[in-house]
Design an enzyme around this catalytic site. Structure first.
Site, PDB file in Angstrom:
ATOM      1  N   SER A 120      17.596  -3.834   4.520  1.00  0.00           N
ATOM      2  CA  SER A 120      18.320  -2.955   3.714  1.00  0.00           C
ATOM      3  C   SER A 120      17.891  -1.301   4.305  1.00  0.00           C
ATOM      4  O   SER A 120      18.327  -1.113   3.947  1.00  0.00           O
ATOM      5  CB  SER A 120      17.748  -3.264   1.994  1.00  0.00           C
ATOM      6  OG  SER A 120      16.089  -2.747   1.852  1.00  0.00           O
TER       7      SER A 120
ATOM      8  N   GLU B 264      17.513   3.303  -2.424  1.00  0.00           N
ATOM      9  CA  GLU B 264      17.556   2.442  -2.910  1.00  0.00           C
ATOM     10  C   GLU B 264      16.956   2.402  -4.538  1.00  0.00           C
ATOM     11  O   GLU B 264      17.019   1.852  -5.278  1.00  0.00           O
ATOM     12  CB  GLU B 264      16.064   1.605  -2.679  1.00  0.00           C
ATOM     13  CG  GLU B 264      16.587   1.639  -0.926  1.00  0.00           C
ATOM     14  CD  GLU B 264      16.112  -0.409  -0.298  1.00  0.00           C
ATOM     15  OE1 GLU B 264      16.054  -1.203  -0.860  1.00  0.00           O
ATOM     16  OE2 GLU B 264      16.064  -0.032   1.068  1.00  0.00           O
TER      17      GLU B 264
ATOM     18  N   ASP C 249       9.416   1.029   4.830  1.00  0.00           N
ATOM     19  CA  ASP C 249      10.387  -0.052   5.749  1.00  0.00           C
ATOM     20  C   ASP C 249      11.233   1.093   6.129  1.00  0.00           C
ATOM     21  O   ASP C 249      11.283   0.796   7.541  1.00  0.00           O
ATOM     22  CB  ASP C 249      11.200  -0.763   4.564  1.00  0.00           C
ATOM     23  CG  ASP C 249      10.579  -1.670   4.270  1.00  0.00           C
ATOM     24  OD1 ASP C 249       9.356  -2.326   4.308  1.00  0.00           O
ATOM     25  OD2 ASP C 249      11.244  -2.256   3.401  1.00  0.00           O
TER      26      ASP C 249
ATOM     27  N   LEU D 263      12.286  -8.730   6.654  1.00  0.00           N
ATOM     28  CA  LEU D 263      12.698  -7.848   7.832  1.00  0.00           C
ATOM     29  C   LEU D 263      13.359  -6.666   7.602  1.00  0.00           C
ATOM     30  O   LEU D 263      13.400  -5.693   8.143  1.00  0.00           O
ATOM     31  CB  LEU D 263      13.448  -8.593   8.601  1.00  0.00           C
ATOM     32  CG  LEU D 263      11.904  -9.886   9.327  1.00  0.00           C
ATOM     33  CD1 LEU D 263      12.517 -10.512  10.160  1.00  0.00           C
ATOM     34  CD2 LEU D 263      10.529  -9.601   9.405  1.00  0.00           C
TER      35      LEU D 263
ATOM     36  N   THR E  63       0.766  -1.438  -0.163  1.00  0.00           N
ATOM     37  CA  THR E  63      -0.283  -0.022   0.030  1.00  0.00           C
ATOM     38  C   THR E  63       0.809   0.963  -0.397  1.00  0.00           C
ATOM     39  O   THR E  63       0.643   2.172  -0.606  1.00  0.00           O
ATOM     40  CB  THR E  63      -0.802   0.198   1.499  1.00  0.00           C
ATOM     41  OG1 THR E  63      -0.104  -0.536   2.330  1.00  0.00           O
ATOM     42  CG2 THR E  63      -2.289  -1.268   0.951  1.00  0.00           C
TER      43      THR E  63
ATOM     44  N   GLY F  25      17.612 -11.063   3.508  1.00  0.00           N
ATOM     45  CA  GLY F  25      16.091 -11.376   2.434  1.00  0.00           C
ATOM     46  C   GLY F  25      15.691 -12.377   3.298  1.00  0.00           C
ATOM     47  O   GLY F  25      14.594 -13.176   2.204  1.00  0.00           O
TER      48      GLY F  25
END
Length: 323
Positions: free
Chosen positions: A131, A163, A175, A128, A40, A125
């Site tokens: 990065s 990113e 994140d 969680l 979202t 990876g």
């Protein structure tokens, strides 16, 4: 200042042993879970993330020259360079570090070169946000070192740019916000259209969060993630041609969507997921674990069927949990 986690103590210790002096700044950032609100954020929707008790830590000390030396305890090796000419074409962690330096210096010049060590215990990876924790830890260290007057939202946008530009992942802000702004013992209700973050007190009793790994590695840059970003944009444009009043995905209603269209099924997930987030935040506050569990199960069904981002291993875990 929050108490240093053990991984930050380890990072500072390893810096001292490797560099021969104590670090001047030690920063850390947690990984995150997202209770509900999948995919979202880049659609300007709602989500309910929270931090976990795993961290990425950076220890740093300024130098008297323009040399930059960065050591990774987890991936191995060093990245060497100079201010003004610091780039990387090797391992992905090189791209993260070089990207953090470049993006931060666009806003605030670093005083000199530096020595740094970083490490963490957020599984890589595993979904969680290792990065995001990495970029937030670096940005936080640079902000402390330079005493830059940057608010948290500026910092998360800068971490996002790393990113976008250096890793090729057109991620939203979920994140980064979850890593930087989450508070112990609580969740965050994030509105990505208005960029508003509201703390959510957890009224749940006798409930423990368990994170299980499906065994499938998550790589956003090479996954269907980028396809879904594009599909949602195409779907919104298709609806806008029929419904001129629609300017944003938050203007959509289910009645506007054509269920026989793959790209509009993606938006069907977004619309229903936003409603689930609102109900989930209420359930968390009221301590209604049964309602919350039902909403999480419904969210998985939507992600599996409308958004098509699940996998057999994850479906198996969900079925086992529901039993």
């Amino acid at each position: 200042m929050a108490k240093r986690p053990e991984i930050a103590e380890l990072c500072a210790k390893e810096f001292a042993e490797h560099m021969g002096v104590q670090p001047e700044w030690v920063a850390w950032a947690p990984g995150r879970i997202n209770v509900i609100g999948g995919h979202t954020d880049y659609n300007g929707g709602l989500a309910l993330p929270g931090a976990i008790n795993r961290w990425i830590s950076v220890s740093l000390r300024a130098r008297n020259d323009d040399e930059i030396r960065v050591r990774s305890l987890d991936f191995g090796g060093e990245l060497l360079g100079r201010r003004g000419d610091f780039s990387a074409n090797g391992a992905s962690w090189h791209q993260f570090v070089a990207g953090c330096v470049a993006v931060f210096e666009e806003q605030q010049e670093l005083p000199s070169g530096f020595d740094a060590v970083f490490t963490g215990d957020v599984p890589d990876g595993a979904g969680l946000s290792s990065s995001a924790a990495l970029t937030i830890a670096w940005m936080t260290a640079f902000r402390a070192w330079t005493s830059a007057s940057m608010d948290d939202m500026t910092l998360v946008r800068m971490a996002q740019q790393v990113e976008h530009r250096f890793l090729g992942v057109q991620c939203g802000l979920l994140d980064q916000i979850g890593s930087l702004m989450a508070q112990p013992g609580g969740l965050l209700l994030v509105d990505f259209q208005r960029l508003e973050v509201t703390p959510v007190d957890v009224g749940l009793q006798d409930v423990r969060w368990v994170v299980l790994h499906s065994g499938v590695r998550r790589e956003l840059a090479s996954s269907s993630y980028l396809d879904r970003v594009e599909e949602c944009a195409l779907g919104l444009e298709a609806v806008r041609r029929r419904e001129p009043s629609v300017n944003h995905s938050r203007d959509l209603t289910l009645a506007m969507l054509q269920t026989d269209s793959v790209i509009e099924r993606r938006l069907h997930h977004v619309v229903t997921e936003n409603e689930r987030v609102i109900r989930a935040a209420r359930a968390v506050r009221q301590g209604d674990a049964v309602e919350l569990g039902s909403l999480i199960a419904s969210a998985h069904t939507s992600l599996r069927d409308d958004y098509q981002v699940s996998c057999p291993q994850l479906d198996c875990l969900v079925e086992a949990a529901q039993r």
